[in-house]
Design a protein around this motif. Structure first.
Motif, mmCIF file in Angstrom:
data_model
loop_
_atom_site.group_PDB
_atom_site.id
_atom_site.type_symbol
_atom_site.label_atom_id
_atom_site.label_comp_id
_atom_site.label_asym_id
_atom_site.label_seq_id
_atom_site.Cartn_x
_atom_site.Cartn_y
_atom_site.Cartn_z
ATOM 1 N N ASP A 9 0.850 -1.185 0.000
ATOM 2 C CA ASP A 9 0.000 0.000 0.000
ATOM 3 C C ASP A 9 0.891 1.242 0.000
ATOM 4 O O ASP A 9 1.348 1.700 1.045
ATOM 5 C CB ASP A 9 -0.908 -0.014 1.235
ATOM 6 N N GLY A 10 1.140 1.769 -1.191
ATOM 7 C CA GLY A 10 2.036 2.905 -1.325
ATOM 8 C C GLY A 10 1.443 4.218 -0.858
ATOM 9 O O GLY A 10 2.154 5.222 -0.789
ATOM 10 N N ILE A 11 0.154 4.224 -0.559
ATOM 11 C CA ILE A 11 -0.481 5.435 -0.022
ATOM 12 C C ILE A 11 -0.318 5.474 1.495
ATOM 13 O O ILE A 11 0.082 6.491 2.071
ATOM 14 C CB ILE A 11 -1.968 5.485 -0.414
ATOM 15 N N ARG A 12 -0.601 4.348 2.131
ATOM 16 C CA ARG A 12 -0.436 4.292 3.592
ATOM 17 C C ARG A 12 1.039 4.339 3.965
ATOM 18 O O ARG A 12 1.438 5.093 4.866
ATOM 19 C CB ARG A 12 -1.098 3.033 4.140
ATOM 20 N N PHE A 13 1.853 3.518 3.307
ATOM 21 C CA PHE A 13 3.285 3.493 3.618
ATOM 22 C C PHE A 13 3.987 4.458 2.666
ATOM 23 O O PHE A 13 4.197 4.161 1.489
ATOM 24 C CB PHE A 13 3.834 2.069 3.500
ATOM 25 N N GLY A 64 -2.152 -0.218 11.161
ATOM 26 C CA GLY A 64 -2.726 0.898 10.437
ATOM 27 C C GLY A 64 -1.798 2.090 10.323
ATOM 28 O O GLY A 64 -0.585 1.959 10.096
ATOM 29 N N ASP A 65 -2.358 3.281 10.490
ATOM 30 C CA ASP A 65 -1.588 4.507 10.334
ATOM 31 C C ASP A 65 -0.483 4.619 11.375
ATOM 32 O O ASP A 65 0.577 5.204 11.105
ATOM 33 C CB ASP A 65 -2.515 5.726 10.427
ATOM 34 N N GLU A 66 -0.715 4.067 12.550
ATOM 35 C CA GLU A 66 0.309 4.111 13.598
ATOM 36 C C GLU A 66 1.549 3.335 13.160
ATOM 37 O O GLU A 66 2.682 3.784 13.359
ATOM 38 C CB GLU A 66 -0.260 3.554 14.899
ATOM 39 N N THR A 99 3.361 5.324 10.396
ATOM 40 C CA THR A 99 4.141 6.427 10.957
ATOM 41 C C THR A 99 5.456 5.915 11.534
ATOM 42 O O THR A 99 6.521 6.517 11.322
ATOM 43 C CB THR A 99 3.329 7.155 12.041
ATOM 44 N N ALA A 100 5.383 4.802 12.246
ATOM 45 C CA ALA A 100 6.602 4.229 12.824
ATOM 46 C C ALA A 100 7.581 3.831 11.723
ATOM 47 O O ALA A 100 8.785 4.135 11.801
ATOM 48 C CB ALA A 100 6.246 3.017 13.683
ATOM 49 N N MET A 101 7.071 3.172 10.674
ATOM 50 C CA MET A 101 7.939 2.709 9.603
ATOM 51 C C MET A 101 8.640 3.881 8.917
ATOM 52 O O MET A 101 9.859 3.848 8.680
ATOM 53 C CB MET A 101 7.111 1.916 8.583
ATOM 54 N N ALA A 102 7.880 4.946 8.599
ATOM 55 C CA ALA A 102 8.475 6.085 7.900
ATOM 56 C C ALA A 102 9.424 6.880 8.792
ATOM 57 O O ALA A 102 10.286 7.619 8.284
ATOM 58 C CB ALA A 102 7.366 6.998 7.377
#
Length: 661
Positions: free
Chosen positions: A176-180, A257-259, A262-265
């Motif tokens: 998912d290139g939008i979320r990640f 999810g988004d959390e 955020t951690a990954m990025a």
């Protein structure tokens, strides 16, 4: 399409298998297909969150979040029968998947087994070495019986083929290139999660299950690395021991999810030490987040990380190399940015939508393979494959056909002068000539046919191959072996070994080789030879892989068994049969529009095979018996039909030069 998805893992337990199943279900719904899930339940009365059935299960010892279900095959079959699926999708099958595979077989349904978990490696990591052989045998048995197996990466495909599994295709995972995405990087999150982070400190992160097979204890090599802070995201049975091994690391537990995005990025470097990964979905998510990856150079990461381009692959098991690769990125912010940008670009096309459409194409292929399997009298591995169309036909200019009466064209006098025959190889030669360049200056296509009726494989090796090599062809077809297999006693392996000798000699000369499997008519009497033919063909498939020959798997063409394609003598093909073989061979060689040309030819061609006089017994059977009693064959004294090249090309007259020889 109605798809039954049988998965070993499902909600509420979230892992790679569950995540990919959810994506598959979403894609099927978007494309208008109906899906039904069969998965382990987590307690009485707890229904699945999607249409389907939860089956009773037990928690796995030492890892209770993973459930094991093994309902009776009859119970699974009843569930499938009520849904009426067109295909059964087995997600990471092992226990429940095996039961579902047997149920699908009993119902005559095609199955697609998605290989996602290296169970063999897991048994070793969990300290069960004696179970490894049992697990390997079960994986081999299960995937060899599935209609089609999908491996996530090349390393997993090689592993399965090493176990003797055939029909393995690559189907990766989408991201998912939008979320990640890099825009989710959050310095406030970094300061909150790692409060003691100093300006310029590098956050090295891991995301995934905390279990022995992930080899997270190897991250101890990063302790005391100047300017590096280690963050672990995930949970599992190894968490307590890892907290003792890595006292300076921050353990955040499972994020979603988004959390999680955020951690990954917010990492500066993503690290992945596990050597038993069949793919590595979190690696893709890190790449989509613009984070460079340091991963072990084994398994799934080999297909994802381009070492020195968007990350580093370190030597498996080499803790010093792991430390050095992380230190390299930690000390060079410009390199981290360059690697991160390259990683983001690399995964841009790996969307779940494109992967979902690819999965639907694999479902279609499984349906074709299932039709082939249903036509087989005997199943031998490796099994027949759907004839794959070549990418494009090279400009072959010199083609030589080798073989026996089938390649000679016996019993096919279509559009030929009296006494001459026109077989599949003659038709293929004209298709290849027509696929070549036209106009002034175009070279003529040259064709020779050294096939002789009643010839056996030893004649191929001793007579036909030497004569062929003298002609210096750039393409050679080999269709032979039936005359060996119909003898009272035959060593199938020895016959196939001789074919391999011939193919290797031809390949060593620089020629491409089209290797064809043999086939039988759908007659009761031919059934006694079915196992021999199947075993021989299985060896030919292996020979094609080993030698780089182009395989035209005629056993995978059920239409060839139709008695209407066979001549009055019951052992040779009519012109319709030769046309079918020619176009399937042309398709395998990459002749443009071969399938469409076959349809047109079939629609407009009028067979002119004359009816054979007399009865089969007096005309064909008794003369054959008489020759055998005298130790003679129909090919004694018969010369090859085209021992030297004839030209087929722009300069050839309207009536083919084949008919003038």
């Amino acid at each position: 399409m109605r798809v039954a998805v049988v998965t070993e893992s499902f909600l509420p337990h979230m892992n790679g298998v569950t995540g990919s199943v959810l994506r598959v279900l979403e894609h099927l719904e978007r494309r208008g297909h109906d899906a039904f899930v069969v998965a382990p339940g987590v307690g009485r009365g707890r229904a699945l969150a999607v249409p389907g059935r939860s089956v009773p299960s037990l928690p796995m010892p030492r890892y209770p979040a993973v459930r094991v279900a093994a309902p009776p095959v009859a119970s699974v079959a009843r569930t499938l029968r009520a849904f009426r699926p067109d295909i059964v999708h087995l997600a990471s099958p092992f226990v429940l998947g095996w039961q579902a595979l047997l149920a699908a077989e009993s119902m005559g349904l095609p199955s697609v087994a998605v290989y996602q978990t290296d169970v063999v490696a897991y048994t070793e990591r969990y300290g069960l070495p004696r179970a490894s052989a049992i697990a390997a045998a079960h994986v081999r048995r299960l995937h060899r019986r599935a209609t089609l197996t999908l491996a996530p990466a090349e390393a997993a495909r090689r592993q399965l083929e090493g176990l003797g599994v055939d029909r393995v295709a690559i189907w990766g995972r989408g991201v998912d290139g939008i979320r990640f995405s890099p825009h989710r990087r959050d310095d406030a999150w970094r300061a909150r999660v790692v409060p003691a982070t100093a300006t310029g400190d590098v956050v090295v992160g891991y995301v995934g299950r905390l279990a022995p097979e992930k080899q997270l204890e190897d991250l101890a090599a990063l302790r005391s690395l100047p300017g590096v802070r280690l963050v672990i995201v995930g949970d599992g049975p190894s968490r307590a021991s890892l907290e003792r091994t890595l006292p300076d690391a921050e353990f955040l537990g499972a994020l979603h999810g988004d959390e999680l995005a955020t951690a990954m990025a917010s990492f500066d470097v993503f690290v992945h030490p596990g050597e038993s990964e069949t793919f590595g979905q979190t690696i893709q998510e890190a790449q989509a987040s613009g984070v460079p990856v340091v991963a072990t150079g084994r398994g799934g990461p080999l297909d994802l990380v381009r070492s020195s381009v968007d990350g580093w692959l370190y030597r498996p098991g080499d803790a010093a190399d792991l430390r050095a690769r992380v230190a390299d990125l930690a000390g060079d912010a410009a390199k981290r940015r360059a690697f991160g940008e390259a990683a983001r670009t690399a995964v841009a096309g790996r969307t779940w939508e494109s992967l979902g459409d690819a999965l639907l194409a694999h479902y279609g292929r499984a349906g074709e393979l299932h039709s082939i399997d249903r036509s087989l009298r005997v199943r031998v591995w490796p099994r027949p494959q759907v004839i794959a169309a070549g990418v494009s036909a090279p400009l072959w200019r010199r083609y030589v056909a080798l073989g026996d009466s089938i390649t000679e064209g016996l019993c096919d006098t279509s559009r030929m002068p009296v006494g001459l025959h026109r077989g599949w190889a003659d038709r293929l030669a004209q298709l290849l000539a027509s696929a070549g360049p036209r106009g002034e200056g175009a070279a003529d296509f040259r064709y020779a046919n050294l096939a002789v009726r009643s010839r056996r494989v030893r004649h191929l090796v001793d007579e036909q191959v030497p004569a062929c090599l003298a002609l210096r062809p750039d393409l050679v077809s080999v269709l032979i072996g039936a005359n060996d297999l119909v003898r009272a006693r035959v060593d199938v392996a020895a016959v196939a070994d001789e074919v391999e000798i011939a193919v290797r000699r031809l390949r060593d000369s620089g020629a491409d080789v089209l290797l064809a499997t043999v086939f039988l008519p759908a007659r009761t009497a031919a059934g006694v030879l079915a196992r021999r033919f199947a075993a021989y063909n299985a060896r030919l498939r292996t020979i094609a892989v080993r030698t780089g020959a182009i395989l035209v798997d005629l056993e995978a063409v059920p239409e060839l068994a139709g008695v209407e394609l066979w001549a009055d003598d019951r052992v040779h093909l009519r012109s319709r049969g030769h046309r079918l073989v020619a176009y399937r061979a042309a398709e395998a060689l990459g002749v443009p529009h071969a399938e469409q040309l076959a349809g047109l030819d079939e629609a407009f061609h009028t067979d002119d095979d004359p009816a054979a006089p007399g009865t089969w017994l007096r005309r064909d059977a008794l003369p054959w018996v008489w020759r055998r009693l005298r130790g003679r064959t129909a090919g004694d004294g018969v010369a090859p039909k085209l021992p030297a090249y004839v030209r087929i090309g722009p300069a050839a007259p309207h009536r083919s030069s084949l008919s003038q020889q």
